[in-house]
Design an enzyme around this catalytic site. Structure first.
Site, PDB file in Angstrom:
ATOM      1  CB  SER A  55      -0.856  -0.008   1.086  1.00  0.00           C
ATOM      2  OG  SER A  55      -1.634  -1.120   1.203  1.00  0.00           O
ATOM      3  CB  CYS A 144     -14.886  -7.119  17.307  1.00  0.00           C
ATOM      4  SG  CYS A 144     -14.802  -8.745  16.498  1.00  0.00           S
ATOM      5  CG  HIS A 270     -19.704  -8.871  16.064  1.00  0.00           C
ATOM      6  ND1 HIS A 270     -19.551  -8.871  14.785  1.00  0.00           N
ATOM      7  CD2 HIS A 270     -18.294  -9.252  16.711  1.00  0.00           C
ATOM      8  CE1 HIS A 270     -18.528  -9.503  14.295  1.00  0.00           C
ATOM      9  NE2 HIS A 270     -17.473  -9.705  15.526  1.00  0.00           N
TER      10      HIS A 270
HETATM   11  N1  NAP Z   1     -12.749  -6.736  11.828  1.00  0.00           N
HETATM   12  C1  NAP Z   1     -13.124  -6.630  13.025  1.00  0.00           C
HETATM   13  O1  NAP Z   1     -14.160  -6.568  13.582  1.00  0.00           O
HETATM   14  C2  NAP Z   1     -12.041  -6.558  14.193  1.00  0.00           C
HETATM   15  C3  NAP Z   1     -12.273  -6.334  15.599  1.00  0.00           C
HETATM   16  C4  NAP Z   1     -11.328  -6.346  16.293  1.00  0.00           C
HETATM   17  C5  NAP Z   1     -10.039  -6.282  16.299  1.00  0.00           C
HETATM   18  N2  NAP Z   1      -9.671  -6.557  14.954  1.00  0.00           N
HETATM   19  C6  NAP Z   1      -8.371  -7.156  14.824  1.00  0.00           C
HETATM   20  O2  NAP Z   1      -7.742  -5.951  13.853  1.00  0.00           O
HETATM   21  C7  NAP Z   1      -6.571  -6.316  13.148  1.00  0.00           C
HETATM   22  C8  NAP Z   1      -6.863  -5.694  11.597  1.00  0.00           C
HETATM   23  O3  NAP Z   1      -8.194  -6.122  11.417  1.00  0.00           O
HETATM   24  P1  NAP Z   1      -8.875  -5.753   9.711  1.00  0.00           P
HETATM   25  O4  NAP Z   1     -10.301  -6.441  10.133  1.00  0.00           O
HETATM   26  O5  NAP Z   1      -8.979  -4.524   9.710  1.00  0.00           O
HETATM   27  O6  NAP Z   1      -7.996  -6.683   8.787  1.00  0.00           O
HETATM   28  P2  NAP Z   1      -7.720  -6.415   7.344  1.00  0.00           P
HETATM   29  O7  NAP Z   1      -9.061  -5.673   6.730  1.00  0.00           O
HETATM   30  O8  NAP Z   1      -7.412  -7.633   6.676  1.00  0.00           O
HETATM   31  O9  NAP Z   1      -6.601  -5.243   7.280  1.00  0.00           O
HETATM   32  C9  NAP Z   1      -5.277  -5.674   7.658  1.00  0.00           C
HETATM   33  C10 NAP Z   1      -4.388  -4.409   7.737  1.00  0.00           C
HETATM   34  O10 NAP Z   1      -3.015  -4.998   7.955  1.00  0.00           O
HETATM   35  C11 NAP Z   1      -2.250  -4.302   7.098  1.00  0.00           C
HETATM   36  N3  NAP Z   1      -0.944  -5.421   6.996  1.00  0.00           N
HETATM   37  C12 NAP Z   1      -1.011  -6.823   6.519  1.00  0.00           C
HETATM   38  N4  NAP Z   1       0.066  -7.404   6.458  1.00  0.00           N
HETATM   39  C13 NAP Z   1       0.948  -6.291   6.997  1.00  0.00           C
HETATM   40  C14 NAP Z   1       2.415  -6.315   7.095  1.00  0.00           C
HETATM   41  N5  NAP Z   1       3.213  -7.417   7.007  1.00  0.00           N
HETATM   42  N6  NAP Z   1       2.847  -4.992   7.497  1.00  0.00           N
HETATM   43  C15 NAP Z   1       2.154  -3.974   7.546  1.00  0.00           C
HETATM   44  N7  NAP Z   1       0.770  -4.122   7.404  1.00  0.00           N
HETATM   45  C16 NAP Z   1       0.433  -5.151   6.967  1.00  0.00           C
HETATM   46  C17 NAP Z   1      -2.793  -4.309   5.858  1.00  0.00           C
HETATM   47  O11 NAP Z   1      -2.097  -3.513   4.944  1.00  0.00           O
HETATM   48  P3  NAP Z   1      -2.428  -3.783   3.349  1.00  0.00           P
HETATM   49  O12 NAP Z   1      -3.804  -3.048   2.775  1.00  0.00           O
HETATM   50  O13 NAP Z   1      -1.027  -2.912   2.849  1.00  0.00           O
HETATM   51  O14 NAP Z   1      -2.068  -5.325   3.034  1.00  0.00           O
HETATM   52  C18 NAP Z   1      -4.188  -3.616   6.189  1.00  0.00           C
HETATM   53  O15 NAP Z   1      -3.950  -2.410   6.449  1.00  0.00           O
HETATM   54  C19 NAP Z   1      -6.676  -7.950  13.411  1.00  0.00           C
HETATM   55  O16 NAP Z   1      -5.392  -8.244  14.146  1.00  0.00           O
HETATM   56  C20 NAP Z   1      -8.026  -8.073  13.621  1.00  0.00           C
HETATM   57  O17 NAP Z   1      -8.006  -9.300  14.523  1.00  0.00           O
HETATM   58  C21 NAP Z   1     -10.679  -6.833  13.861  1.00  0.00           C
END
Ligand code: NAP
Length: 367
Positions: A55, A144, A270
């Site tokens: 990105s 979450c 949720h």
């Molecule tokens: N979704 C939910 O409801 C929720 C709730 C609570 C907590 N969480 C937690 O929050 C975190 C993010 O979740 P999400 O749902 O937003 O995931 P997501 O949509 O898959 O987004 C992942 C993010 O991490 C970045 N990323 C991935 N690999 C990376 C790397 N090697 N170095 C730097 N950045 C990297 C991605 O960047 P790129 O775009 O560049 O790949 C993207 O910005 C997770 O740990 C998840 O368990 C999620």
């Protein structure tokens, strides 16, 4: 921190305010975070956006300004006071200690450090004071599903002393990140308009094919009793998180918790059906008052007028919505409730933003 509705004035004076890094700015949680940072009262000087190599160079809007995303590196944390991590567990595991070693206070949204005894697990309405004791320079944000109910449970515990939670969740696709959102939209497109589907075994599966995304079964026109990975004795990682994290946040190491986590075809928000048992008898009207008075909780409970929380109404809002409040028929010490919370807001980005704002106050007070 009071939310403000309009996008912030870009001419405001940000001198002396702490520098914030948003790591994972391009993801599902990161995207909501940028909206929150653009609409909440501003406490930040520079806001730096960080994601993966993929990105780097992208331009995203925050506080009405375009900011270029930089690839993660140790140098990206130079001068950062607070770093929010909204990235997968393994990325946090590697990079959060590096950010902390460079002097940033890390607020981590992943599951990497939640159960580490040296990392506080914080929900500002319930245990804000825990954020101050952070020997590793890292503060964790709960998962979450736990977050969607814990503000309401914290308020009730304070009054009645919680002893047991029996929970069934109805979790949205976005709980599995951007990949989950994309998979559900794609599946809905595939089934839309076909009035014969959902009538014979496997017909939905055949239409969806292998476009399951991160889910183990079709999610469109279905419910899937699974979230997370398989742990001992048939429990899922998500179910164990609800148990372990509720215990840690409420400081109740012996709280009895039994959760069944289910994925439903909702994009975001949720829901949880909760049976909560307390150390003393509960009055339903009094419990309603307790919840009405609790910061971050909205009681919406008038079934005669079809008023109860549903994800379609709750999505995009900040509070924990509570309805269907009933005294258990067979247990005077227990309540039944239905709770909804936007998993990308209070369930993730909002709680992280609130924790970061608690920390920001320390920087501002020190100056
Ligand atoms: N979704 C939910 O409801 C929720 C709730 C609570 C907590 N969480 C937690 O929050 C975190 C993010 O979740 P999400 O749902 O937003 O995931 P997501 O949509 O898959 O987004 C992942 C993010 O991490 C970045 N990323 C991935 N690999 C990376 C790397 N090697 N170095 C730097 N950045 C990297 C991605 O960047 P790129 O775009 O560049 O790949 C993207 O910005 C997770 O740990 C998840 O368990 C999620």
């Amino acid at each position: 921190m009071t939310p403000v509705s309009a996008t912030l004035d870009r001419t405001e004076d940000r001198t002396g305010l702490p520098t914030l890094a948003v790591v994972g700015a391009t993801g599902a949680v990161g995207t909501v975070m940028l909206t929150l940072l653009s609409t909440r009262e501003n406490v930040w000087g520079e806001i730096r956006l960080i994601a993966s190599e993929r990105s780097a160079g992208k331009r995203l809007k925050v506080r009405g300004e375009e900011v270029e995303v930089v690839a993660i590196s140790a140098e990206a944390f130079d001068g950062v006071d607070v770093a929010m991590f909204d990235v997968p567990d393994e990325v946090s595991l590697h990079w959060a200690p590096i950010a902390a070693s460079k002097g940033a206070v890390v607020v981590d949204n992943s599951g990497a450090f939640r159960m580490d005894p040296e990392v506080p697990l914080v929900v500002p309405e319930v245990n804000a004071e825990a954020a101050r004791n952070r020997p590793k320079g890292i503060i964790s944000n709960p998962n979450c599903t736990t977050l969607s109910m814990i503000v309401a449970m914290g308020a009730l515990h304070h009054r009645y002393e919680l002893e047991q939670l029996i929970v069934a969740s109805y979790q949205a696709a976005s709980g599995a990140g951007q990949e989950g959102i994309d998979a559900l939209y794609d599946q809905l497109m595939k089934v839309a308009g076909n009035r014969e589907l959902g009538t014979t075994p496997g017909d939905v599966r055949r239409v969806i094919g292998n476009a399951l995304g991160p889910f183990p079964a079709p999610l469109a026109m279905n419910v899937v009793p699974w979230a997370g990975s398989l742990k001992e004795d048939g429990w899922s990682s998500e179910e164990l998180k609800v148990r372990n994290e509720s215990r840690k946040i409420l400081n109740l190491p012996n709280l009895k918790v039994s959760a069944t986590c289910v994925r439903v075809p909702v994009i975001t928000t949720h829901s949880l059906s909760v049976h909560a048992r307390f150390g003393r008898e509960v009055g339903v009207e009094e419990a309603r008052e307790v919840l009405r008075d609790a910061p971050g909780v909205l009681v919406f409970d008038n079934p005669a007028e079809a008023e109860f929380p549903t994800p379609a109404d709750v999505v995009g809002t900040d509070p924990t919505w509570v309805g269907r409040i009933r005294k258990s028929l067979d247990d005077p010490q227990a309540l039944e409730l239905f709770v909804c919370g936007d998993n990308l807001r209070k369930g993730a980005a909002l709680n992280t933003a609130q924790i970061a704002e608690v920390v920001a106050k320390e920087f501002t007070a020190a100056k």
